[in-house]
Design a protein around this motif. Structure first.
Motif, PDB file in Angstrom:
ATOM      1  N   GLY A  21     -58.488  -2.036 -51.977  1.00  0.00           N
ATOM      2  CA  GLY A  21     -58.873  -1.241 -53.132  1.00  0.00           C
ATOM      3  C   GLY A  21     -59.997  -0.257 -52.807  1.00  0.00           C
ATOM      4  O   GLY A  21     -60.479  -0.200 -51.672  1.00  0.00           O
ATOM      5  N   ILE A  22     -60.387   0.529 -53.831  1.00  0.00           N
ATOM      6  CA  ILE A  22     -61.356   1.613 -53.611  1.00  0.00           C
ATOM      7  C   ILE A  22     -62.374   1.623 -54.745  1.00  0.00           C
ATOM      8  O   ILE A  22     -61.988   1.620 -55.925  1.00  0.00           O
ATOM      9  N   VAL A  60     -63.108  -0.756 -44.411  1.00  0.00           N
ATOM     10  CA  VAL A  60     -62.471   0.513 -44.038  1.00  0.00           C
ATOM     11  C   VAL A  60     -62.839   0.848 -42.594  1.00  0.00           C
ATOM     12  O   VAL A  60     -61.974   1.206 -41.788  1.00  0.00           O
ATOM     13  N   TYR A 104     -63.844  12.617 -45.043  1.00  0.00           N
ATOM     14  CA  TYR A 104     -64.515  11.508 -45.725  1.00  0.00           C
ATOM     15  C   TYR A 104     -63.812  10.185 -45.455  1.00  0.00           C
ATOM     16  O   TYR A 104     -62.605  10.065 -45.615  1.00  0.00           O
ATOM     17  N   ARG A 105     -64.596   9.187 -45.055  1.00  0.00           N
ATOM     18  CA  ARG A 105     -64.113   7.803 -44.915  1.00  0.00           C
ATOM     19  C   ARG A 105     -65.120   6.913 -45.618  1.00  0.00           C
ATOM     20  O   ARG A 105     -66.323   7.106 -45.483  1.00  0.00           O
ATOM     21  N   SER A 106     -64.639   5.933 -46.347  1.00  0.00           N
ATOM     22  CA  SER A 106     -65.559   5.040 -47.039  1.00  0.00           C
ATOM     23  C   SER A 106     -66.478   4.337 -46.032  1.00  0.00           C
ATOM     24  O   SER A 106     -66.059   4.057 -44.905  1.00  0.00           O
ATOM     25  N   ASN A 147     -51.476   4.810 -45.134  1.00  0.00           N
ATOM     26  CA  ASN A 147     -52.738   4.286 -45.680  1.00  0.00           C
ATOM     27  C   ASN A 147     -52.513   2.937 -46.361  1.00  0.00           C
ATOM     28  O   ASN A 147     -53.323   2.022 -46.216  1.00  0.00           O
ATOM     29  N   LYS A 196     -52.339   0.438 -43.756  1.00  0.00           N
ATOM     30  CA  LYS A 196     -53.628   0.232 -43.076  1.00  0.00           C
ATOM     31  C   LYS A 196     -54.605  -0.542 -43.960  1.00  0.00           C
ATOM     32  O   LYS A 196     -55.223  -1.501 -43.533  1.00  0.00           O
ATOM     33  N   TYR A 197     -54.744  -0.099 -45.208  1.00  0.00           N
ATOM     34  CA  TYR A 197     -55.768  -0.687 -46.082  1.00  0.00           C
ATOM     35  C   TYR A 197     -55.188  -1.758 -47.026  1.00  0.00           C
ATOM     36  O   TYR A 197     -55.928  -2.352 -47.801  1.00  0.00           O
ATOM     37  N   ASP A 211     -50.383  -0.447 -53.182  1.00  0.00           N
ATOM     38  CA  ASP A 211     -50.565  -1.582 -52.282  1.00  0.00           C
ATOM     39  C   ASP A 211     -51.421  -2.622 -52.980  1.00  0.00           C
ATOM     40  O   ASP A 211     -51.938  -2.378 -54.074  1.00  0.00           O
ATOM     41  N   GLY A 266     -59.378   5.645 -38.183  1.00  0.00           N
ATOM     42  CA  GLY A 266     -58.955   6.719 -39.076  1.00  0.00           C
ATOM     43  C   GLY A 266     -59.732   7.989 -38.790  1.00  0.00           C
ATOM     44  O   GLY A 266     -60.763   7.955 -38.110  1.00  0.00           O
ATOM     45  N   THR A 267     -59.219   9.114 -39.300  1.00  0.00           N
ATOM     46  CA  THR A 267     -59.853  10.413 -39.029  1.00  0.00           C
ATOM     47  C   THR A 267     -60.391  11.068 -40.300  1.00  0.00           C
ATOM     48  O   THR A 267     -61.110  12.059 -40.224  1.00  0.00           O
ATOM     49  N   GLY A 268     -59.991  10.545 -41.458  1.00  0.00           N
ATOM     50  CA  GLY A 268     -60.484  11.112 -42.711  1.00  0.00           C
ATOM     51  C   GLY A 268     -59.844  12.432 -43.111  1.00  0.00           C
ATOM     52  O   GLY A 268     -60.391  13.164 -43.949  1.00  0.00           O
ATOM     53  N   GLY A 293     -56.185  12.577 -43.646  1.00  0.00           N
ATOM     54  CA  GLY A 293     -54.868  12.332 -44.261  1.00  0.00           C
ATOM     55  C   GLY A 293     -54.792  12.716 -45.728  1.00  0.00           C
ATOM     56  O   GLY A 293     -53.892  13.459 -46.147  1.00  0.00           O
ATOM     57  N   LEU A 294     -55.752  12.237 -46.517  1.00  0.00           N
ATOM     58  CA  LEU A 294     -55.693  12.518 -47.957  1.00  0.00           C
ATOM     59  C   LEU A 294     -56.047  13.967 -48.281  1.00  0.00           C
ATOM     60  O   LEU A 294     -55.579  14.504 -49.287  1.00  0.00           O
ATOM     61  N   ILE A 341     -62.670  10.476 -51.683  1.00  0.00           N
ATOM     62  CA  ILE A 341     -61.693  10.235 -50.614  1.00  0.00           C
ATOM     63  C   ILE A 341     -60.764  11.420 -50.312  1.00  0.00           C
ATOM     64  O   ILE A 341     -60.170  11.457 -49.251  1.00  0.00           O
TER      65      ILE A 341
HETATM   66  P1  ADP Z   1     -58.362   7.816 -42.947  1.00  0.00           P
HETATM   67  O1  ADP Z   1     -57.413   6.772 -43.440  1.00  0.00           O
HETATM   68  O2  ADP Z   1     -57.968   8.400 -41.636  1.00  0.00           O
HETATM   69  O3  ADP Z   1     -59.788   7.355 -42.969  1.00  0.00           O
HETATM   70  P2  ADP Z   1     -57.633   9.410 -45.307  1.00  0.00           P
HETATM   71  O4  ADP Z   1     -58.006  10.811 -45.651  1.00  0.00           O
HETATM   72  O5  ADP Z   1     -56.187   9.093 -45.241  1.00  0.00           O
HETATM   73  O6  ADP Z   1     -58.358   9.082 -43.929  1.00  0.00           O
HETATM   74  O7  ADP Z   1     -58.325   8.452 -46.360  1.00  0.00           O
HETATM   75  C1  ADP Z   1     -59.700   8.652 -46.689  1.00  0.00           C
HETATM   76  C2  ADP Z   1     -60.319   7.345 -47.133  1.00  0.00           C
HETATM   77  O8  ADP Z   1     -59.730   6.911 -48.372  1.00  0.00           O
HETATM   78  C3  ADP Z   1     -60.133   6.172 -46.176  1.00  0.00           C
HETATM   79  O9  ADP Z   1     -61.049   6.204 -45.110  1.00  0.00           O
HETATM   80  C4  ADP Z   1     -60.367   4.987 -47.122  1.00  0.00           C
HETATM   81  O10 ADP Z   1     -61.760   4.847 -47.359  1.00  0.00           O
HETATM   82  C5  ADP Z   1     -59.728   5.499 -48.437  1.00  0.00           C
HETATM   83  N1  ADP Z   1     -58.327   5.066 -48.650  1.00  0.00           N
HETATM   84  C6  ADP Z   1     -57.212   5.814 -48.511  1.00  0.00           C
HETATM   85  N2  ADP Z   1     -56.107   5.124 -48.846  1.00  0.00           N
HETATM   86  C7  ADP Z   1     -56.516   3.895 -49.222  1.00  0.00           C
HETATM   87  C8  ADP Z   1     -55.852   2.699 -49.689  1.00  0.00           C
HETATM   88  N3  ADP Z   1     -54.523   2.655 -49.844  1.00  0.00           N
HETATM   89  N4  ADP Z   1     -56.627   1.612 -50.002  1.00  0.00           N
HETATM   90  C9  ADP Z   1     -57.983   1.652 -49.840  1.00  0.00           C
HETATM   91  N5  ADP Z   1     -58.667   2.748 -49.405  1.00  0.00           N
HETATM   92  C10 ADP Z   1     -57.950   3.847 -49.103  1.00  0.00           C
END
Ligand code: ADP
Length: 251
Positions: free
Chosen positions: A180-181, A201, A194-196, A148, A151-152, A176, A206-208, A210-211, A189
């Motif tokens: 930011g979020i 984003v 859930y994806r922003s 992540n 990616k972000y 990183d 992404g699949t939403g 991972g977290l 998240i």
């Molecule tokens: P994915 O990355 O596949 O969308 P995740 O469950 O890993 O799914 O993350 C969920 C959401 O959290 C992401 O879609 C993004 O909106 C936010 N996010 C996660 N990690 C970061 C990060 N390092 N910086 C910014 N946003 C993040």
């Protein structure tokens, strides 16, 4: 009236989750396509002998390895998510040298991070007590957080992986300097799928899940998970793993 309203809520919820699942299936297929295409193209180029000079060959081999690793990470996440949903996920807890586990996982991610232009800054103290964890699960937590960050946080060109010994826990944080979020997204998240809705984003695949896997694993370890971020200023995810009752006291 009350009852009708309740029914309305139930229907809305079911519809929402059906939509989210449909999005999820589409997102997984979308995310599978890119590494598969890359592997095929690079493999075909090698097969046809289109690449001959040493450096070009090396780039092709590296791309095949990195893209297959990316594929494995995605498949691992989907399979784990399915097992968690079925209630079938089991963890094998053993006393582990967490320091070594974090260092080797970080080092293994150094090349894929560098391929995206990110420098990895490892900050791991020398002496840390052993902790009872499931090796593979903790590795997956780190890989998901580091992926992540890549990616972000790509524009920040820097990822920090840091470990600290606290009074009764070991804290691991991944930072990183990327997009930011927002506060409202921070509250959501860790939910599955859930994806922003932020366009920064949505531009990334992404699949939403991972977290949500990270959250599940950390809960199963009796630990906690937090995020600290300002939009545009990057993000820091911190995992806190409790030291077991047998862990040697910190000096
Ligand atoms: P994915 O990355 O596949 O969308 P995740 O469950 O890993 O799914 O993350 C969920 C959401 O959290 C992401 O879609 C993004 O909106 C936010 N996010 C996660 N990690 C970061 C990060 N390092 N910086 C910014 N946003 C993040």
């Amino acid at each position: 009236m009350q009852q009708y309203k309740n029914k309305g809520h139930v229907i809305t919820f079911v519809k929402l989750s059906a939509n989210m699942k449909a999005d999820f299936a589409a997102n997984v297929s979308h995310e599978l396509r890119s590494p598969i295409t890359q592997i095929r193209l690079k493999g075909e180029a090698l097969q046809l002998g289109l690449t001959t000079d040493e450096e070009d060959l090396r780039r092709h081999y590296d791309a095949i390895v990195h893209e297959s690793e990316r594929l494995s990470r995605l498949v691992d996440n989907v399979l784990d998510f399915a097992a968690i949903e079925r209630g079938a996920k089991r963890y094998q807890m053993r006393q582990e040298d967490l320091r070594l586990l974090v260092a080797t996982t970080g080092e293994a991610m150094r090349a894929p991070l560098a391929a995206r232009g990110l420098a990895l800054d490892l900050d791991i103290p020398e002496d840390l007590p052993q902790v009872e964890v499931d090796r593979e699960a903790v590795k997956q937590v780190l890989i998901n957080l580091l992926s992540n960050a890549a990616k972000y946080g790509a524009e920040g060109k820097w990822v920090g992986l840091r470990m600290r010994l606290a009074l009764d826990s070991i804290d691991i944080s991944v930072s990183d300097r990327g997009i930011g979020i927002s506060k409202s997204d921070q509250a959501r998240i860790f939910e599955e799928f859930y994806r922003s809705s932020d366009t920064n984003v949505r531009r990334k695949k992404g699949t939403g899940i991972g977290l949500s896997i990270v959250r599940y694993i950390i809960n199963a370890h009796g630990g906690s998970l937090s995020v600290d971020s300002e939009p545009g200023q990057g993000a820091t995810f911190t995992v806190t793993l409790p030291l077991g009752p047998n862990a040697p006291a910190s000096e």
